[in-house]
Design a protein around this motif. Structure first.
Motif, mmCIF file in Angstrom:
data_model
loop_
_atom_site.group_PDB
_atom_site.id
_atom_site.type_symbol
_atom_site.label_atom_id
_atom_site.label_comp_id
_atom_site.label_asym_id
_atom_site.label_seq_id
_atom_site.Cartn_x
_atom_site.Cartn_y
_atom_site.Cartn_z
ATOM 1 N N GLU A 1 25.190 69.848 73.942
ATOM 2 C CA GLU A 1 25.049 70.381 75.469
ATOM 3 C C GLU A 1 23.781 70.804 75.871
ATOM 4 O O GLU A 1 23.391 70.645 76.584
ATOM 5 N N ARG A 2 23.138 71.819 75.110
ATOM 6 C CA ARG A 2 21.715 72.195 75.123
ATOM 7 C C ARG A 2 20.797 70.884 75.139
ATOM 8 O O ARG A 2 19.795 70.947 76.054
ATOM 9 N N ARG A 3 20.644 69.984 74.348
ATOM 10 C CA ARG A 3 19.990 68.935 74.232
ATOM 11 C C ARG A 3 20.066 68.094 75.455
ATOM 12 O O ARG A 3 19.269 67.557 76.140
ATOM 13 N N LYS A 4 21.490 68.045 75.865
ATOM 14 C CA LYS A 4 21.734 67.252 77.151
ATOM 15 C C LYS A 4 20.926 67.770 78.485
ATOM 16 O O LYS A 4 20.564 67.353 79.252
ATOM 17 N N ARG A 5 20.906 69.201 78.405
ATOM 18 C CA ARG A 5 20.462 69.905 79.520
ATOM 19 C C ARG A 5 18.869 70.110 79.387
ATOM 20 O O ARG A 5 18.256 70.061 80.746
ATOM 21 N N LYS A 6 18.574 70.458 78.373
ATOM 22 C CA LYS A 6 17.046 70.651 78.031
ATOM 23 C C LYS A 6 16.245 69.690 77.464
ATOM 24 O O LYS A 6 15.106 69.988 77.533
ATOM 25 N N GLY A 7 16.767 68.463 77.129
ATOM 26 C CA GLY A 7 16.068 67.458 76.462
ATOM 27 C C GLY A 7 15.844 67.650 74.942
ATOM 28 O O GLY A 7 16.430 68.715 74.420
ATOM 29 N N ASP A 8 15.579 66.706 74.245
ATOM 30 C CA ASP A 8 16.023 66.649 72.685
ATOM 31 C C ASP A 8 14.761 67.531 72.077
ATOM 32 O O ASP A 8 14.852 67.740 70.903
ATOM 33 N N ASP A 9 13.598 67.842 72.935
ATOM 34 C CA ASP A 9 12.703 68.645 71.947
ATOM 35 C C ASP A 9 12.912 70.215 72.335
ATOM 36 O O ASP A 9 12.051 71.011 72.342
ATOM 37 N N VAL A 10 14.182 70.504 72.798
ATOM 38 C CA VAL A 10 14.550 71.924 73.081
ATOM 39 C C VAL A 10 14.453 72.657 71.633
ATOM 40 O O VAL A 10 14.854 72.177 70.733
ATOM 41 N N PRO A 11 13.679 73.661 71.848
ATOM 42 C CA PRO A 11 13.510 74.450 70.509
ATOM 43 C C PRO A 11 14.802 75.339 69.828
ATOM 44 O O PRO A 11 14.864 76.468 70.151
ATOM 45 N N PHE A 12 15.533 74.442 69.330
ATOM 46 C CA PHE A 12 16.977 74.908 68.900
ATOM 47 C C PHE A 12 17.302 73.878 67.913
ATOM 48 O O PHE A 12 17.564 72.864 67.926
ATOM 49 N N TRP A 13 17.645 74.619 66.440
ATOM 50 C CA TRP A 13 17.805 73.709 65.520
ATOM 51 C C TRP A 13 18.909 74.112 64.526
ATOM 52 O O TRP A 13 18.983 75.421 64.451
ATOM 53 N N TYR A 14 19.660 73.040 63.842
ATOM 54 C CA TYR A 14 20.458 73.574 62.950
ATOM 55 C C TYR A 14 20.046 73.227 61.560
ATOM 56 O O TYR A 14 19.528 72.332 61.382
ATOM 57 N N LEU A 15 20.028 74.264 60.456
ATOM 58 C CA LEU A 15 19.532 74.121 59.378
ATOM 59 C C LEU A 15 20.848 73.905 58.126
ATOM 60 O O LEU A 15 21.420 74.738 58.141
ATOM 61 N N SER A 16 20.957 73.272 57.761
ATOM 62 C CA SER A 16 21.843 72.831 56.697
ATOM 63 C C SER A 16 21.347 73.954 55.593
ATOM 64 O O SER A 16 20.224 74.509 55.549
ATOM 65 N N PRO A 17 22.340 74.005 54.354
ATOM 66 C CA PRO A 17 21.992 75.005 53.165
ATOM 67 C C PRO A 17 20.645 74.316 52.346
ATOM 68 O O PRO A 17 19.727 75.324 52.118
ATOM 69 N N GLU A 18 20.300 73.163 52.579
ATOM 70 C CA GLU A 18 19.301 72.500 51.925
ATOM 71 C C GLU A 18 18.003 72.748 52.773
ATOM 72 O O GLU A 18 16.823 73.323 52.222
ATOM 73 N N LEU A 19 18.253 72.807 54.013
ATOM 74 C CA LEU A 19 16.950 73.095 55.007
ATOM 75 C C LEU A 19 16.706 74.684 54.972
ATOM 76 O O LEU A 19 15.461 75.090 55.042
#
Length: 110
Positions: free
Chosen positions: A27-45
Motif C-alpha cells: 500500500e505504501r509503495r502504491k501511494r508513494k512510489g517504489d522508491d519510498v524510503p521504507f524497507w523490510y529486512l530479512s534476518p540475513e539483511l
C-alpha cells in the motif's frame, strides 16, 4: 550515502507472520512510489546491515512516525541507525513474506 534512519526490530515472524506487513508495504509503495524510503529486512539483511539482534527481522524507514505506528501495531524494539540508502534500495526491495497459512480443518470427526 549513509543517513540516519529509523528501524523496528522483532523476532522473526512477529512483523511478517500474518501478512499484514506485506500489505502495508504494498500500500505504501502504491501511494508513494517504489522508491519510498521504507524497507523490510530479512534476518540475513539485518545481519548484513549490522543491526542489533539475532534471528530478528526489521523494517527501516526515513520517517519516525512510520516506525512508531508499526511498533504500536506489531510490537518490537525501535532504534536509529546509520545506513546506506543506496544499499537498501539495492538489497532490500523485496516484500516481506506472505502469511503462513495453517490448516485448521477438523480431521477424522466421527
Amino acid at each position: 550515502m549513509s543517513e540516519t534512519l529509523y528501524a523496528l526490530l522483532a523476532p522473526v515472524g512477529q512483523l511478517s507472520g500474518n501478512g499484514q506487513l506485506r500489505e502495508t508495504v504494498l500500500e505504501r509503495r502504491k501511494r508513494k512510489g517504489d522508491d519510498v524510503p521504507f524497507w523490510y529486512l530479512s534476518p540475513e539483511l539485518v545481519e548484513k546491515f549490522e543491526l542489533p539482534g539475532q534471528d530478528v527481522e526489521a523494517v527501516v524507514a526515513a520517517e519516525s512516525t512510520s516506525i512508531n505506528w508499526l511498533k504500536l501495531r506489531f510490537g518490537g524494539e525501535s532504534c536509529t541507525a546509520q545506513l546506506d540508502v543506496n544499499q537498501l534500495h539495492e538489497h532490500a526491495k523485496a516484500l516481506p513474506p506472505g502469511p503462513i497459512n495453517r490448516d485448521i480443518g477438523v480431521v477424522g470427526s466421527n
